[in-house]
Scaffold this active site. Structure first.
Site, PDB file in Angstrom:
ATOM      1  N   LYS A 105       0.858  -1.191   0.000  1.00 34.59           N
ATOM      2  CA  LYS A 105       0.000   0.000   0.000  1.00 34.59           C
ATOM      3  C   LYS A 105       0.887   1.230   0.000  1.00 34.59           C
ATOM      4  CE  LYS A 105      -4.509   0.867   0.343  1.00 34.59           C
ATOM      5  NZ  LYS A 105      -5.602  -0.059  -0.004  1.00 34.59           N
TER       6      LYS A 105
HETATM    7  N1  GLU Z   1      -7.300   0.179  -3.077  1.00 34.02           N
HETATM    8  C1  GLU Z   1      -8.101  -0.959  -3.339  1.00 34.02           C
HETATM    9  C2  GLU Z   1      -8.182  -1.858  -2.121  1.00 34.02           C
HETATM   10  O1  GLU Z   1      -7.998  -1.426  -1.013  1.00 34.02           O
HETATM   11  C3  GLU Z   1      -7.690  -1.688  -4.622  1.00 34.02           C
HETATM   12  C4  GLU Z   1      -6.304  -2.218  -4.615  1.00 34.02           C
HETATM   13  C5  GLU Z   1      -5.846  -2.753  -5.958  1.00 34.02           C
HETATM   14  O2  GLU Z   1      -6.620  -2.779  -6.895  1.00 34.02           O
HETATM   15  O3  GLU Z   1      -4.682  -3.149  -6.030  1.00 34.02           O
HETATM   16  O4  GLU Z   1      -8.489  -3.014  -2.210  1.00 34.02           O
END
Ligand code: GLU
Length: 414
Positions: A105
């Protein structure tokens, strides 16, 4: 917010799942430590001529089951602990829905709504430059999260390809369709929430048309969930954004609200439809069948959990319920379908986007949506079975399914 360290909360849940499974600490201890954490600073020339330095993070929690995967959050309150937790949740999310990724993240401390397009582009390019050595289609694949979108990803892929001197579309997902994005990705998280909600109704013999649903948050996830559930005949009695909440016991006109906020008006303040205005806190405590928190972390806490009147909570946001609140909800008999399962639609279609990028072969939207449904419903059933087997909550069951896959992968790799 400061009262709850979300990464500590993650560890508590993982340890509870490990206890129920009866595995040793050695089997899962590595997941208490992110593999890599990067902190960066980005000097950006603002439109008024001043130079402003922004701070950002990228945490790669795990690569045991594949490259790290996860969004980049643009928010003024984002911090290292939060990004660390969000990265760990991605590891467990990808494992529970059986897609071949680890978890990562990113976050940038900024107020995207107060920045111009040019400022956001310069910030995004600077951030991409700073992390370019540590991301890539087989290393770590960013995507949109709160405060970022397809345009953000388009700048990121462009900057990354410039730095590398080659066309590597698979470095980020959630891009615009014209430059390697997948059909269905923009709506995927909300669509997944809708599939999980309908599947829960099916398991408990509930008719969608008889269910009252309350949704907190009208960002990408909340608004798409509301729209798709309303199309299924579900009665949405309340929705909210940062400014206020709208309530009508008989059901809101979601198509009307959707087109209101879709027209660039992000706040519901000026909405004149048939409803009354209440606060976000009041919205969470409304009587309903399904409560869908689709905003940020720590919304349901020891403070308000006792006043929640929903029968089910479908966690569309990441980490909306604290561990203390979970225990209170369980005692009250409220069933919580956890974030790592409920909101996995986004990363599932991100995975499909990445596969399409690697193959240079693109699928139509029906195909994407059908594959999403299969993947998320299978995961729901895996979790449902684990819950029956261990007699635990849905959250612990989801962590058990994920931890099983993670520990097995860890052991096989040696
Ligand atoms: N930000 C989204 C989540 O928390 C999508 C993450 C992604 O597609 O890699 O799942």
């Amino acid at each position: 917010m400061a009262k709850y360290n979300p990464f500590d909360e993650f560890i508590k849940v993982m340890e509870s799942a490990a206890r129920v499974m009866g595995i040793n600490e050695e089997d899962y201890v590595t997941f208490k430590y992110p593999e890599r954490e990067i902190k960066v600073s980005m000097p950006v020339r603002m439109d008024d001529g001043t130079l402003k330095v922004f701070e950002g993070f990228r945490v790669q929690h795990s690569s045991v089951r594949g490259p790290s995967k996860g969004g980049v959050r643009y928010h003024h309150a984002v911090n290292a602990d939060e990004v660390r937790a969000l990265a760990a949740w991605m590891t467990f999310k990808c494992a529970v829905v059986a897609i071949p990724y680890g978890g990562g993240k990113g976050g940038i401390i900024c107020r995207p709504r107060e920045m111009s397009k040019g400022e956001l582009e310069r910030l995004t390019r600077a951030y991409t430059d700073k992390i370019a050595a540590n991301i890539g289609p087989s290393i770590d694949i960013p995507a949109p999260d709160v405060g970022s979108n397809a345009q953000t990803m388009d700048w990121m892929v462009d900057e990354y390809c410039k730095v590398k001197g080659e066309s590597l579309y698979g470095v980020v997902t959630g891009k615009s369709i014209e430059i390697g994005g997948s059909k269905g990705r923009a709506e995927a998280t909300g669509r997944g929430v809708c599939f999980v909600t309908l599947e829960t109704m099916k398991k408990y013999g509930l008719n969608p048309a008889d269910c009252k649903v309350v949704i907190q948050g009208m960002g990408n996830v909340g608004s798409v969930s509301a729209k798709l559930l309303a199309e299924e005949g579900v009665r949405i009695t309340a929705v909210s954004d940062v400014s206020c909440a709208l309530y009508n016991e008989k059901g809101l006109d979601i198509a009307d609200i959707y087109s209101y906020i879709d027209g660039g008006r992000n706040l519901l303040d000026g909405y004149k439809g048939d409803c009354i205005k209440i606060t976000n806190a009041e919205l969470l405590e409304l009587p309903c069948d399904f409560l869908i928190p689709a905003a940020l972390e720590n919304q349901i806490t020891a403070e308000n959990a006792d006043r929640i009147k929903a029968s089910f909570i479908i966690e569309a946001a990441n980490g909306p319920t604290t561990v203390e609140a979970d225990a209170i909800l369980e005692k009250k008999g409220i069933k919580v379908i956890p974030d790592i399962l409920s909101n996995s639609g986004g990363v599932i279609v991100s995975y499909f986007e990445w596969v399409q990028n690697l193959q240079n072969f693109y699928w139509d939207e029906d195909d994407v949506n059908a594959k999403l449904k299969r993947q998320i419903v299978n995961a729901f059933n895996d979790v449902y079975e684990a819950r029956e087997k261990y007699g635990c909550s849905y959250r612990i069951a989801a962590y058990i399914v994920a931890l099983n896959r993670l520990v097995t992968a860890r052991k096989l790799r040696g």
